[in-house]
Design a protein around this motif. Structure first.
Motif, PDB file in Angstrom:
ATOM      1  N   GLU A   2       0.836  -1.211   0.000  1.00 60.23           N
ATOM      2  CA  GLU A   2       0.000   0.000   0.000  1.00 60.23           C
ATOM      3  C   GLU A   2       0.869   1.258   0.000  1.00 60.23           C
ATOM      4  O   GLU A   2       0.550   2.234  -0.669  1.00 60.23           O
ATOM      5  CB  GLU A   2      -0.933   0.014   1.225  1.00 60.23           C
ATOM      6  N   ARG A   3       1.960   1.188   0.738  1.00 57.83           N
ATOM      7  CA  ARG A   3       2.870   2.352   0.764  1.00 57.83           C
ATOM      8  C   ARG A   3       3.445   2.616  -0.627  1.00 57.83           C
ATOM      9  O   ARG A   3       3.515   3.749  -1.084  1.00 57.83           O
ATOM     10  CB  ARG A   3       4.023   2.110   1.754  1.00 57.83           C
ATOM     11  N   LYS A  12       0.806   4.142  -2.866  1.00 64.52           N
ATOM     12  CA  LYS A  12       0.596   5.559  -2.524  1.00 64.52           C
ATOM     13  C   LYS A  12       1.707   6.414  -3.140  1.00 64.52           C
ATOM     14  O   LYS A  12       1.477   7.501  -3.673  1.00 64.52           O
ATOM     15  CB  LYS A  12       0.590   5.676  -0.983  1.00 64.52           C
ATOM     16  N   GLN A  58       1.171   6.704  -6.850  1.00 66.25           N
ATOM     17  CA  GLN A  58      -0.003   7.554  -7.073  1.00 66.25           C
ATOM     18  C   GLN A  58       0.352   9.038  -6.852  1.00 66.25           C
ATOM     19  O   GLN A  58      -0.004   9.896  -7.672  1.00 66.25           O
ATOM     20  CB  GLN A  58      -1.068   7.116  -6.071  1.00 66.25           C
ATOM     21  N   SER A  59       1.081   9.329  -5.766  1.00 68.49           N
ATOM     22  CA  SER A  59       1.423  10.725  -5.462  1.00 68.49           C
ATOM     23  C   SER A  59       2.397  11.283  -6.494  1.00 68.49           C
ATOM     24  O   SER A  59       2.318  12.453  -6.862  1.00 68.49           O
ATOM     25  CB  SER A  59       2.095  10.858  -4.094  1.00 68.49           C
TER      26      SER A  59
END
Ligand code: TTP
Ligand code: MG
Length: 369
Positions: A130-131, A134, A137-138
């Motif tokens: 998940e990290r 993220k 995505q960022s």
């Protein structure tokens, strides 16, 4: 157990138009055919989320999209802005996005202009995955000012379904033990491959949710839907053994051929030769770091130089030398009898190749090497 992520850009074409034309910010946008005042032909390619609230979305006839926009206008809401697509621009943006993704993930299988499967197997656990999601995505948001959503799961199928759950700008992860409970309440249309027609025929069996499919045996689904019924049985359970196929894997093949000292049709000589070739192909395949293959190709050249190739591809990856030998012999045998060799010509050369290879990714303490 692999960890696979599926990344999909949010309202891709429309988001690019909205980004590039600041005066469009926040307005409903349809990218697709020209509505021509309600007389236009064609369909909507995609719409942004503001336009989707009006019922405008991919594949909707443009005349209906126009009507929905007019209805909104009458309600005092902003009318939809209709834009014809700029495919060249979308392609360029797509390349930039997947270049960012490739900085973080070694194995990327791009499946369309705005989506890809990513191998996250080097992550130690789901939180780690998940990290990473993220972070990707960022970075896309920061560098390209566009949002995407990701699904993380033990299979491609579930990752793809999951990426759609929290759109836009969402991340959804599904642990192995939660796959069935994740799928159960979803509408059947969530399963890729179920279009409006299949959905309708399933409705007739009172199948509305993915969980309802599980009430049927494999046999009864096959009886009602043909071969697709069997796939559906697996999909409803999240079963999907497809691995990530990068361009490199698809392009690669490992092959060997052997020309005889004397042309021959002697069973013992040919069997010995094919076994030696299998041995050689398999050793090279291993040495190149591959772990599985799905296609086996045999080449047979007769004494008159007439040459044939025959191949077979299987759905589930093959991994062992025994499997390779079995398939190679299966492909060779018809050349030794009337079926492929009615004139009993001697064989001059034998070749064997494996294709659709998958590579093992090497990790050290969670880091891609
Ligand atoms: P999608 O990822 O299906 O849709 P999307 O990115 O617009 O929206 P979502 O947030 O739901 O993912 O398709 C990607 C692009 O492909 C889309 O922006 C436009 C194009 N496309 C078509 O041209 N025709 C179609 O029928 C679909 C589904 C997409
Ligand atoms: Mg998309």
């Amino acid at each position: 157990m692999p960890i696979i992520a599926h990344l999909d850009m949010d309202a891709f074409f429309a988001s690019i138009e909205e980004r590039d034309k600041p005066y469009l910010k926040g307005l409903p946008i349809s990218v697709g055919s020209d509505p021509d005042g309600g007389k236009g032909r064609g369909v909507v390619a995609t719409a942004n989320y503001a336009a989707r609230k009006y019922g405008i979305g991919s594949a909707l006839p443009i005349t209906r999209a126009w009507k929905f926009s007019e209805d909104a206008k009458r309600r005092g809401e902003p009318e939809c802005i209709f834009i014809t697509p700029h495919h060249g621009k979308y392609g360029k943006v797509s390349s930039k996005i997947f270049a960012i993704v490739r900085k973080h993930v070694k194995s990327v299988e791009q499946v369309s202009v705005d989506e890809a499967y990513l191998d996250f197997s080097h992550c130690r656990n789901m939180r780690d995955a998940e990290r990473l999601a993220k972070k990707i995505q960022s970075e896309i948001k920061k560098q390209e000012n566009l949002t995407c959503s990701l699904g993380i799961a033990p299979s491609k199928l579930v990752a793809k379904i999951a990426s759609d759950i929290k759109k836009p700008y969402g991340i959804t992860s599904v642990n192995k033990e939660d796959v069935e409970s994740f799928l159960e309440p979803l509408p059947i249309r969530a399963i890729p491959g179920i279009g409006p027609k299949t959905a309708q025929s399933l409705m007739r069996l009172s199948i509305r949710k993915v969980g309802d499919i599980r009430k049927f045996s494999r046999e009864s689904l096959i009886k009602r839907l043909g071969k697709w019924g069997s796939d559906l049985y697996d999909r409803a359970r999240g079963i999907d053994s497809r691995t990530i196929q990068t361009k490199k894997d698809v392009a690669k093949s490992v092959g060997v051929h052997d020309t005889f000292m004397e042309d021959t049709l002697a069973l013992r000589t040919l069997m010995k030769s094919i076994k030696d070739i299998v041995d050689e192909v398999y050793s090279r395949f291993k040495a190149d770091g591959f772990v599985s293959f799905r296609t086996v190709v045999i080449t047979v050249r007769f004494s008159d130089f007439e040459t044939f190739t025959r191949s077979l591809t299987v759905k589930v990856e093959m991994e062992t030398e025994r499997e390779l030998e079995r398939q190679a012999i299966k492909l060779l045998l018809p050349f030794m009898d009337r079926q492929e060799n009615p004139h009993k010509k001697n064989i001059r050369m034998l070749g064997l190749r494996v294709e659709k290879l998958s590579q093992q990714i090497k990790y050290h303490q969670g880091v891609l090497l």
